[in-house]
Design an enzyme around this catalytic site. Structure first.
Site, PDB file in Angstrom:
ATOM      1  N   ASN A   8       5.318  44.116 -48.965  1.00  0.00           N
ATOM      2  CA  ASN A   8       6.635  43.479 -49.113  1.00  0.00           C
ATOM      3  C   ASN A   8       7.079  43.647 -50.564  1.00  0.00           C
ATOM      4  OD1 ASN A   8       8.824  41.811 -49.274  1.00  0.00           O
ATOM      5  ND2 ASN A   8       7.719  39.922 -48.765  1.00  0.00           N
ATOM      6  N   TRP A   9       8.035  44.534 -50.749  1.00  0.00           N
ATOM      7  CA  TRP A   9       8.473  44.848 -52.119  1.00  0.00           C
ATOM      8  C   TRP A   9       9.404  43.783 -52.705  1.00  0.00           C
ATOM      9  CZ3 TRP A   9       9.708  50.850 -52.469  1.00  0.00           C
ATOM     10  CH2 TRP A   9       8.501  51.554 -52.394  1.00  0.00           C
ATOM     11  N   LYS A  10       9.861  42.860 -51.855  1.00  0.00           N
ATOM     12  CA  LYS A  10      10.796  41.822 -52.326  1.00  0.00           C
ATOM     13  C   LYS A  10      11.969  42.492 -53.050  1.00  0.00           C
ATOM     14  CE  LYS A  10       6.947  38.708 -52.172  1.00  0.00           C
ATOM     15  NZ  LYS A  10       6.267  37.523 -52.650  1.00  0.00           N
ATOM     16  N   HIS A  94       9.946  34.457 -44.234  1.00  0.00           N
ATOM     17  CA  HIS A  94       9.145  34.535 -45.465  1.00  0.00           C
ATOM     18  C   HIS A  94       9.370  33.261 -46.282  1.00  0.00           C
ATOM     19  CE1 HIS A  94       7.639  35.662 -49.381  1.00  0.00           C
ATOM     20  NE2 HIS A  94       6.873  36.507 -48.721  1.00  0.00           N
ATOM     21  N   GLU A  96       9.895  32.715 -49.280  1.00  0.00           N
ATOM     22  CA  GLU A  96      11.000  32.730 -50.261  1.00  0.00           C
ATOM     23  C   GLU A  96      12.334  32.528 -49.556  1.00  0.00           C
ATOM     24  OE1 GLU A  96       9.555  36.341 -51.975  1.00  0.00           O
ATOM     25  OE2 GLU A  96       7.851  35.164 -52.698  1.00  0.00           O
ATOM     26  N   GLU A 166       0.713  32.775 -44.965  1.00  0.00           N
ATOM     27  CA  GLU A 166       0.855  32.921 -46.411  1.00  0.00           C
ATOM     28  C   GLU A 166       1.011  31.532 -47.033  1.00  0.00           C
ATOM     29  OE1 GLU A 166       2.592  37.036 -47.488  1.00  0.00           O
ATOM     30  OE2 GLU A 166       4.290  35.814 -46.926  1.00  0.00           O
ATOM     31  N   GLY A 172       2.143  35.126 -55.377  1.00  0.00           N
ATOM     32  CA  GLY A 172       2.554  35.502 -56.728  1.00  0.00           C
ATOM     33  C   GLY A 172       1.892  34.694 -57.829  1.00  0.00           C
ATOM     34  N   SER A 212      -1.338  36.795 -53.015  1.00  0.00           N
ATOM     35  CA  SER A 212      -2.197  37.334 -54.080  1.00  0.00           C
ATOM     36  C   SER A 212      -3.352  38.189 -53.554  1.00  0.00           C
ATOM     37  CB  SER A 212      -2.723  36.211 -54.989  1.00  0.00           C
ATOM     38  OG  SER A 212      -1.637  35.566 -55.644  1.00  0.00           O
ATOM     39  N   GLY A 233       2.347  41.482 -51.619  1.00  0.00           N
ATOM     40  CA  GLY A 233       3.546  41.534 -52.452  1.00  0.00           C
ATOM     41  C   GLY A 233       3.308  42.416 -53.662  1.00  0.00           C
ATOM     42  N   GLY A 234       3.003  41.788 -54.794  1.00  0.00           N
ATOM     43  CA  GLY A 234       2.888  42.494 -56.069  1.00  0.00           C
ATOM     44  C   GLY A 234       2.035  43.753 -56.033  1.00  0.00           C
TER      45      GLY A 234
HETATM   46  P1  13P Z   1       1.901  38.398 -53.610  1.00  0.00           P
HETATM   47  O1  13P Z   1       0.929  39.372 -52.993  1.00  0.00           O
HETATM   48  O2  13P Z   1       2.661  38.966 -54.763  1.00  0.00           O
HETATM   49  O3  13P Z   1       1.272  37.075 -53.873  1.00  0.00           O
HETATM   50  O4  13P Z   1       3.037  38.132 -52.468  1.00  0.00           O
HETATM   51  C1  13P Z   1       2.650  37.814 -51.187  1.00  0.00           C
HETATM   52  C2  13P Z   1       3.840  37.816 -50.306  1.00  0.00           C
HETATM   53  O5  13P Z   1       4.717  36.992 -50.436  1.00  0.00           O
HETATM   54  C3  13P Z   1       3.932  38.862 -49.274  1.00  0.00           C
HETATM   55  O6  13P Z   1       4.962  38.612 -48.374  1.00  0.00           O
END
Ligand code: 13P
Length: 253
Positions: A8-10, A94, A96, A166, A172, A212, A233-234
């Site tokens: 997930n590149w956000k 998600h 966010e 999650e 993050g 993470s 994510g990251g």
């Molecule tokens: P991180 O891996 O950056 O913690 O993000 C997880 C995430 O929100 C994937 O959807």
């Protein structure tokens, strides 16, 4: 069960960098043949990326979707538009979107339903806030999220649907649930899915862990039988770290 690794590149990525990313993924290997790999770039990159992603053995999806097909909804993207842009997946709920944008369980349910009815496959994200965890409400919250998304939903099947657990406090932050904690929640989620749908449905539904996930903790997380993949994510922003996570998936017998 085949694992599924999502990236997930956000709100990150550009046209140039995304094509370079895919070239590098292709160069780095074919080792991921045993998992499904799906990238969720920003909407704007989907049409550009889909062919190059397919060439690297990767599917694409939208990070979100609207619950109606068309009309006066400024800024929204319908499921049919995702299909038209080359996507085969979408994410609903998600954290966010739930906690920054304010999406309710009801909205997430409508998104999931419309996306699946359009023929896309969907990842439903669930997870508790740190306050909820500290108040001992993790199970109550996650159970409610699962129930409100799935109860009475006829268009869902283990083939078109994945759950991502999650915990919001792990996203993050560099913190992760311990593999034991994640294992426990995944087993509970599977029980709740079985109660809503059936044992067979629950046994065949993939439940990913997210929050993470990094190259150095992926192997331990992904080796748990209750955990059927990761939503990253990251660490999905760089081909090397994303590929290291993909390579941490235990080989299927
Ligand atoms: P991180 O891996 O950056 O913690 O993000 C997880 C995430 O929100 C994937 O959807």
């Amino acid at each position: 069960m085949k694992q599924i690794i999502g990236g997930n590149w956000k709100m990150n990525g550009s046209r140039l960098a995304s094509l370079e990313f895919l070239r590098e993924m292709k160069r780095l290997g074919s080792e991921y043949a045993s998992s499904d790999i799906v990238l969720f770039p920003p909407f704007t990159l989907l049409p550009l990326m889909t062919d190059a992603a397919a060439d690297a053995g990767i599917e694409t999806g939208g990070q979100d979707v609207f619950w109606l097909e068309k009309g006066a909804f400024t800024g929204e993207i319908s499921p049919a538009m995702l299909v038209d842009a080359g996507a085969s997946w979408f994410i609903a709920g998600h954290s966010e979107r739930r906690h920054v944008i304010g999406e309710t369980d009801e909205i997430v349910r409508r998104k999931l339903e419309t996306g699946l009815e359009t023929g896309l496959r969907g990842i439903l994200c669930v997870g508790e806030l740190i306050e909820e965890r500290e108040a001992g409400k993790t199970e109550e919250v996650v159970r409610r999220q699962v129930q409100s998304a799935l109860e009475g939903l006829d268009c869902v099947s283990p083939e078109n649907f994945v759950i991502a657990y999650e915990p919001v406090w792990a996203i993050g932050t560099g913190l992760t649930a311990t593999p034991d904690e994640a294992d426990r929640m995944h087993s509970l989620i599977r029980e709740w899915v079985a109660a809503i749908k059936s044992n067979d449905f629950a046994d065949n539904t993939r439940i990913q862990y997210g929050g993470s996930v990094k190259p150095d903790n992926a192997a331990e997380i992904l080796s748990r039988p209750s955990i059927n993949g990761a939503l990253v994510g990251g660490a999905s922003l760089k081909p090397e770290s994303f590929m290291d996570i993909i390579k941490a998936v235990p080989l299927q017998e």
